[in-house]
Scaffold this active site. Structure first.
Site, PDB file in Angstrom:
ATOM      1  N   SER A   4     -19.245  32.676 -21.145  1.00  0.00           N
ATOM      2  CA  SER A   4     -17.997  33.322 -20.717  1.00  0.00           C
ATOM      3  C   SER A   4     -18.137  34.344 -19.463  1.00  0.00           C
ATOM      4  O   SER A   4     -19.250  34.865 -19.445  1.00  0.00           O
ATOM      5  CB  SER A   4     -17.110  34.397 -22.155  1.00  0.00           C
ATOM      6  OG  SER A   4     -18.447  35.616 -22.388  1.00  0.00           O
ATOM      7  N   ASN A  45     -26.844  31.542 -31.500  1.00  0.00           N
ATOM      8  CA  ASN A  45     -28.118  31.628 -31.188  1.00  0.00           C
ATOM      9  C   ASN A  45     -28.970  32.784 -31.866  1.00  0.00           C
ATOM     10  O   ASN A  45     -30.037  32.408 -31.662  1.00  0.00           O
ATOM     11  CB  ASN A  45     -27.945  31.145 -30.302  1.00  0.00           C
ATOM     12  CG  ASN A  45     -27.232  29.571 -29.630  1.00  0.00           C
ATOM     13  OD1 ASN A  45     -27.215  29.101 -30.611  1.00  0.00           O
ATOM     14  ND2 ASN A  45     -27.296  29.462 -28.185  1.00  0.00           N
ATOM     15  N   GLY A  46     -28.211  33.948 -31.234  1.00  0.00           N
ATOM     16  CA  GLY A  46     -28.661  35.191 -31.533  1.00  0.00           C
ATOM     17  C   GLY A  46     -29.406  34.830 -32.850  1.00  0.00           C
ATOM     18  O   GLY A  46     -30.899  35.725 -33.152  1.00  0.00           O
ATOM     19  N   ASN A  64     -19.963  37.160 -21.132  1.00  0.00           N
ATOM     20  CA  ASN A  64     -21.571  37.124 -20.919  1.00  0.00           C
ATOM     21  C   ASN A  64     -21.911  37.890 -20.480  1.00  0.00           C
ATOM     22  O   ASN A  64     -23.519  37.926 -20.372  1.00  0.00           O
ATOM     23  CB  ASN A  64     -21.609  35.842 -21.143  1.00  0.00           C
ATOM     24  CG  ASN A  64     -21.701  35.372 -22.788  1.00  0.00           C
ATOM     25  OD1 ASN A  64     -21.291  33.875 -23.013  1.00  0.00           O
ATOM     26  ND2 ASN A  64     -21.074  36.135 -23.816  1.00  0.00           N
ATOM     27  N   TRP A  65     -21.517  38.284 -19.201  1.00  0.00           N
ATOM     28  CA  TRP A  65     -22.894  38.753 -18.157  1.00  0.00           C
ATOM     29  C   TRP A  65     -22.678  40.023 -18.707  1.00  0.00           C
ATOM     30  O   TRP A  65     -23.386  41.038 -17.833  1.00  0.00           O
ATOM     31  CB  TRP A  65     -21.692  39.089 -17.142  1.00  0.00           C
ATOM     32  CG  TRP A  65     -21.349  37.676 -16.150  1.00  0.00           C
ATOM     33  CD1 TRP A  65     -19.631  37.828 -15.836  1.00  0.00           C
ATOM     34  CD2 TRP A  65     -22.503  36.782 -15.529  1.00  0.00           C
ATOM     35  NE1 TRP A  65     -19.769  36.182 -15.189  1.00  0.00           N
ATOM     36  CE2 TRP A  65     -21.315  36.061 -14.794  1.00  0.00           C
ATOM     37  CE3 TRP A  65     -23.341  36.879 -14.850  1.00  0.00           C
ATOM     38  CZ2 TRP A  65     -21.387  34.950 -14.085  1.00  0.00           C
ATOM     39  CZ3 TRP A  65     -23.737  36.026 -14.292  1.00  0.00           C
ATOM     40  CH2 TRP A  65     -22.953  34.721 -13.561  1.00  0.00           C
ATOM     41  N   ASP A  77     -21.745  29.596 -31.281  1.00  0.00           N
ATOM     42  CA  ASP A  77     -21.995  31.383 -30.954  1.00  0.00           C
ATOM     43  C   ASP A  77     -23.038  31.001 -32.834  1.00  0.00           C
ATOM     44  O   ASP A  77     -22.650  30.084 -33.338  1.00  0.00           O
ATOM     45  CB  ASP A  77     -20.500  31.932 -31.717  1.00  0.00           C
ATOM     46  CG  ASP A  77     -20.758  33.041 -31.869  1.00  0.00           C
ATOM     47  OD1 ASP A  77     -21.856  33.584 -31.367  1.00  0.00           O
ATOM     48  OD2 ASP A  77     -20.462  34.158 -32.589  1.00  0.00           O
TER      49      ASP A  77
HETATM   50  C1  FPP Z   1     -24.217  32.210 -28.504  1.00  0.00           C
HETATM   51  O1  FPP Z   1     -24.503  33.113 -29.198  1.00  0.00           O
HETATM   52  C2  FPP Z   1     -24.400  31.063 -27.754  1.00  0.00           C
HETATM   53  C3  FPP Z   1     -24.604  31.657 -26.033  1.00  0.00           C
HETATM   54  C4  FPP Z   1     -23.791  32.885 -25.657  1.00  0.00           C
HETATM   55  C5  FPP Z   1     -24.958  30.632 -25.093  1.00  0.00           C
HETATM   56  C6  FPP Z   1     -24.667  29.605 -25.651  1.00  0.00           C
HETATM   57  C7  FPP Z   1     -25.737  28.492 -25.141  1.00  0.00           C
HETATM   58  C8  FPP Z   1     -25.973  27.409 -25.386  1.00  0.00           C
HETATM   59  C9  FPP Z   1     -26.531  26.499 -26.511  1.00  0.00           C
HETATM   60  C10 FPP Z   1     -27.441  27.026 -24.357  1.00  0.00           C
HETATM   61  C11 FPP Z   1     -27.104  26.952 -22.925  1.00  0.00           C
HETATM   62  C12 FPP Z   1     -26.094  25.409 -22.917  1.00  0.00           C
HETATM   63  C13 FPP Z   1     -25.714  24.816 -21.744  1.00  0.00           C
HETATM   64  C14 FPP Z   1     -25.046  23.904 -22.077  1.00  0.00           C
HETATM   65  C15 FPP Z   1     -26.354  25.446 -20.725  1.00  0.00           C
HETATM   66  P1  FPP Z   1     -25.067  34.144 -29.381  1.00  0.00           P
HETATM   67  O2  FPP Z   1     -26.285  34.289 -27.915  1.00  0.00           O
HETATM   68  O3  FPP Z   1     -24.134  35.021 -28.904  1.00  0.00           O
HETATM   69  O4  FPP Z   1     -25.233  34.091 -30.976  1.00  0.00           O
HETATM   70  P2  FPP Z   1     -25.163  35.513 -31.960  1.00  0.00           P
HETATM   71  O5  FPP Z   1     -24.116  36.068 -31.620  1.00  0.00           O
HETATM   72  O6  FPP Z   1     -26.142  35.318 -33.110  1.00  0.00           O
HETATM   73  O7  FPP Z   1     -25.966  36.521 -31.169  1.00  0.00           O
END
Ligand code: FPP
Length: 255
Positions: free
Chosen positions: A81, A38-39, A84-85, A36
Site C-alpha cells: 500500500s 505475514n508478520g 507501507n513505505w 494481512d
Molecule cells: C501484510 O502482512 C502483508 C504485506 C504488507 C505484504 C504482502 C506481501 C506478500 C504476501 C508477499 C509479496 C507478494 C507479492 C505478490 C510479491 P503484514 O506484514 O502487515 O503482517 P502483520 O499485520 O502481521 O504485521
C-alpha cells in the site's frame, strides 16, 4: 530486525495444484484480497518477519491457482500500500526484492497456465529495474485468456480516484457533457475488470485500509482471522461458501 532477516528474497513457489473440494453456487468473477498477517504469522513462530512474507508468496501462488481452477476470472491482491513505505527501510527493500523475484520467476508458469498479469498503483516510486520487470511481465502475459492476476503495488484507493479525476480534468473537451459513473470508472486503475464480487481480508482486522474504495461499493465483504501465510485452498472454499449464501441486492428489494 537484522540485515540477515531480509538478506534473501529468493522465495521459490511450489507449483503443485491444490485439491479443492468444490461447492455449488455462483463463483465470484472477481475476488479482491488484502493479504494481512505475514508478520504475526512469523512472530508466532519466533521467525523474522521476512519468513512470513516468503511464506506469503507461496500462498499467493497457491491461491492464484485455486482461484483459476474454480473459474474466478480476476484476482486482485493488495501487495504493497501507499502507507507501507513507512515501514523500516530494510523491510521495504526486502518486499521490493521479493516482488522482483516473483516477477522474474513466475511469468513462465503463469504463461503456461494462460494467466494474465497486471500491476496497478503509482509505479513511479519504484526503481527503474522493477518498473521494467513489471512492464516485461505484463507484456509477456498480455495475450493470455485465462484468469487476470492483478497485483496492487504502491496502490491506494484515494490515489486511484484522484488520478482518475486528474486525468478527466486534463482531457475534458466538452465541459458541459454529463460525466457518468461509468465514464469515471473507465479512468480508474482497474478499468479492465468488473468490480469485485467478493473482498477477503485475512489477519483479523476489519478495515478496507484504502484498498479499492470506488470499486468495493457493492462488494460482499469477508473477514477471517487466518493469517495470510496459512490461507489455503480450504480457507478459500470457506470464503466462497459464505459468498454463495449471500443475497446480492445492489440496493434493490429482495425477490
Ligand atoms: C501484510 O502482512 C502483508 C504485506 C504488507 C505484504 C504482502 C506481501 C506478500 C504476501 C508477499 C509479496 C507478494 C507479492 C505478490 C510479491 P503484514 O506484514 O502487515 O503482517 P502483520 O499485520 O502481521 O504485521
Amino acid at each position: 530486525m537484522t540485515a540477515a532477516h531480509f538478506s534473501s528474497a529468493s522465495a521459490q513457489i511450489s507449483l503443485t495444484s491444490p485439491s479443492v473440494e468444490e461447492h455449488t453456487g455462483p463463483v465470484p468473477a472477481h475476488i479482491a484480497i488484502i493479504m494481512d498477517g505475514n508478520g504475526r504469522w512469523a512472530a508466532e513462530r519466533k521467525l523474522p518477519r521476512a519468513a512470513g512474507h516468503r511464506k506469503g508468496v507461496k500462498t499467493v501462488r497457491n491461491i492464484a491457482q485455486a482461484c483459476a481452477s474454480r473459474g474466478v476470472q480476476y484476482l486482485t491482491l493488495f501487495a504493497f500500500s501507499s502507507e507501507n513505505w513507512q515501514r523500516p527501510a530494510r523491510e521495504v527493500s526486502f518486499l521490493m526484492r521479493l516482488f522482483a523475484g516473483v516477477l522474474r520467476r513466475e511469468i513462465q508458469e503463469m504463461n503456461a497456465q494462460g494467466m494474465r498479469l497486471r500491476v496497478v498503483g503509482d509505479l513511479s516510486r519504484f526503481d527503474a529495474h522493477l518498473q521494467q520487470l513489471v512492464q516485461e511481465a505484463e507484456d509477456k502475459t498480455a495475450h493470455n485468456s485465462g484468469m487476470t492476476l492483478t497485483i496492487a503495488a504502491n496502490y491506494g484507493g484515494r490515489w486511484d480516484i484522484l488520478q482518475a479525476a486528474r486525468h478527466i480534468a486534463r482531457n475534458r473537451v466538452d465541459e458541459q457533457a454529463l460525466l457518468t459513473e461509468a465514464d469515471f470508472a473507465q479512468h480508474l486503475a482497474l478499468a479492465y475488470a468488473p468490480e469485485p464480487d467478493l473482498f477477503i481480508r485475512t489477519g483479523g482486522e476489519k478495515r478496507l485500509s484504502n484498498f479499492l474504495l470506488w470499486q468495493l461499493a457493492y462488494t460482499e465483504l469477508y473477514f477471517t482471522d487466518i493469517f495470510w501465510p496459512d490461507f489455503d485452498a480450504e480457507a478459500l472454499e470457506g470464503a466462497l461458501a459464505s459468498y454463495q449464501q449471500r443475497e446480492r441486492r445492489f440496493g434493490r428489494l429482495s425477490g
